[in-house]
Design a protein around this motif. Structure first.
Motif, PDB file in Angstrom:
ATOM      1  N   PRO A  61      47.206  48.310  36.133  1.00 56.84           N
ATOM      2  CA  PRO A  61      46.808  47.221  35.244  1.00 56.84           C
ATOM      3  C   PRO A  61      47.821  47.096  34.107  1.00 56.84           C
ATOM      4  CG  PRO A  61      45.148  48.978  35.287  1.00 56.84           C
ATOM      5  CD  PRO A  61      46.342  49.457  36.021  1.00 56.84           C
ATOM      6  N   ILE A  94      38.915  45.949  35.533  1.00 53.79           N
ATOM      7  CA  ILE A  94      39.839  46.890  36.166  1.00 53.79           C
ATOM      8  C   ILE A  94      39.075  47.841  37.073  1.00 53.79           C
ATOM      9  CG2 ILE A  94      41.372  48.871  35.738  1.00 53.79           C
ATOM     10  CD1 ILE A  94      42.242  47.326  33.131  1.00 53.79           C
ATOM     11  N   SER A 119      49.262  44.714  30.504  1.00 51.30           N
ATOM     12  CA  SER A 119      49.252  43.605  29.551  1.00 51.30           C
ATOM     13  C   SER A 119      50.723  43.266  29.373  1.00 51.30           C
ATOM     14  CB  SER A 119      48.597  44.011  28.230  1.00 51.30           C
ATOM     15  OG  SER A 119      49.384  44.970  27.571  1.00 51.30           O
ATOM     16  N   THR A 139      40.778  50.049  26.198  1.00 52.15           N
ATOM     17  CA  THR A 139      40.636  49.769  27.625  1.00 52.15           C
ATOM     18  C   THR A 139      40.936  51.016  28.437  1.00 52.15           C
ATOM     19  OG1 THR A 139      41.197  47.449  27.297  1.00 52.15           O
ATOM     20  CG2 THR A 139      41.489  48.338  29.514  1.00 52.15           C
ATOM     21  N   HIS A 175      46.657  42.033  36.302  1.00 55.09           N
ATOM     22  CA  HIS A 175      46.426  41.615  34.920  1.00 55.09           C
ATOM     23  C   HIS A 175      45.050  40.974  34.844  1.00 55.09           C
ATOM     24  CE1 HIS A 175      47.251  40.183  30.893  1.00 55.09           C
ATOM     25  NE2 HIS A 175      46.811  38.988  31.264  1.00 55.09           N
ATOM     26  N   VAL A 176      44.360  41.242  33.740  1.00 60.81           N
ATOM     27  CA  VAL A 176      43.035  40.664  33.516  1.00 60.81           C
ATOM     28  C   VAL A 176      43.139  39.600  32.427  1.00 60.81           C
ATOM     29  CG1 VAL A 176      40.659  41.107  32.816  1.00 60.81           C
ATOM     30  CG2 VAL A 176      41.914  42.835  34.120  1.00 60.81           C
ATOM     31  N   GLU A 206      41.216  37.700  29.831  1.00 65.63           N
ATOM     32  CA  GLU A 206      39.947  37.816  29.120  1.00 65.63           C
ATOM     33  C   GLU A 206      39.246  36.460  29.074  1.00 65.63           C
ATOM     34  OE1 GLU A 206      38.368  40.414  27.503  1.00 65.63           O
ATOM     35  OE2 GLU A 206      39.891  41.936  27.915  1.00 65.63           O
ATOM     36  N   HIS A 248      36.165  40.959  31.463  1.00 60.56           N
ATOM     37  CA  HIS A 248      36.375  41.965  30.427  1.00 60.56           C
ATOM     38  C   HIS A 248      37.349  42.993  30.985  1.00 60.56           C
ATOM     39  CE1 HIS A 248      35.499  45.828  28.485  1.00 60.56           C
ATOM     40  NE2 HIS A 248      35.344  45.077  27.400  1.00 60.56           N
ATOM     41  N   SER A 249      38.394  43.313  30.265  1.00 57.89           N
ATOM     42  CA  SER A 249      39.476  44.118  30.838  1.00 57.89           C
ATOM     43  C   SER A 249      39.009  45.456  31.414  1.00 57.89           C
ATOM     44  CB  SER A 249      40.601  44.318  29.829  1.00 57.89           C
ATOM     45  OG  SER A 249      40.118  44.849  28.623  1.00 57.89           O
TER      46      SER A 249
END
Length: 135
Positions: free
Chosen positions: A8, A90, A10, A119, A38-39, A41, A85-86
């Motif tokens: 994961p 994940i 950012s 996170t 990648h998450v 939000e 939500h990260s």
């Protein structure tokens, strides 16, 4: 060695992304798979009304292009873009994908992390598989 690794990311620091991918490749079993993810939000409803109509589509497209570039540059790897939500997202992604390792970057904890949790800390506490944390 691990056969299904999730990384994961950012987009704050490309050097950290490169470091995480190096570790993932070192820990990867022969024939194993690495997924760079990648998450996005969720944007609160009260904010989304003030954004241009095509903002989410354009944003998602730009992030997808960056993921493709990073997966190619630091690959071989596949990539995934998910929303939520990260921390929770994940973990859900890792469980659905059958991951046996998550390689995640972390930062030096500050006061906010002590009160809310980061996170990486959330992933470590609740992960269904092994987690390798990079600082």
């Amino acid at each position: 060695m691990y056969s299904n690794i999730i990384v994961p990311i950012s987009f704050e620091d490309e050097a950290k992304i490169a470091a995480a991918m190096r570790v993932a490749h070192l820990l990867q079993a022969k024939g194993g798979k690495i997924t760079l993810m990648h998450v996005i939000e969720e944007i609160p409803a009260y904010v989304i009304n003030y954004l241009p109509q095509d903002y989410m589509l354009a944003s998602r497209s730009a992030i997808e292009a960056d993921l493709t570039r990073l997966a190619t540059a630091h690959g071989p790897a596949t990539h995934a873009l998910v929303e939520g939500h990260s921390g929770r997202t994940i973990l859900e992604f890792a469980k659905k994908a059958g991951a046996d390792l998550i390689v995640i970057g972390s930062h030096r904890p500050g006061m906010q992390d002590l009160l809310m949790g980061s996170t990486a800390a959330h992933v470590v506490r609740h992960s269904p598989c092994a987690v390798h944390v990079l600082r």
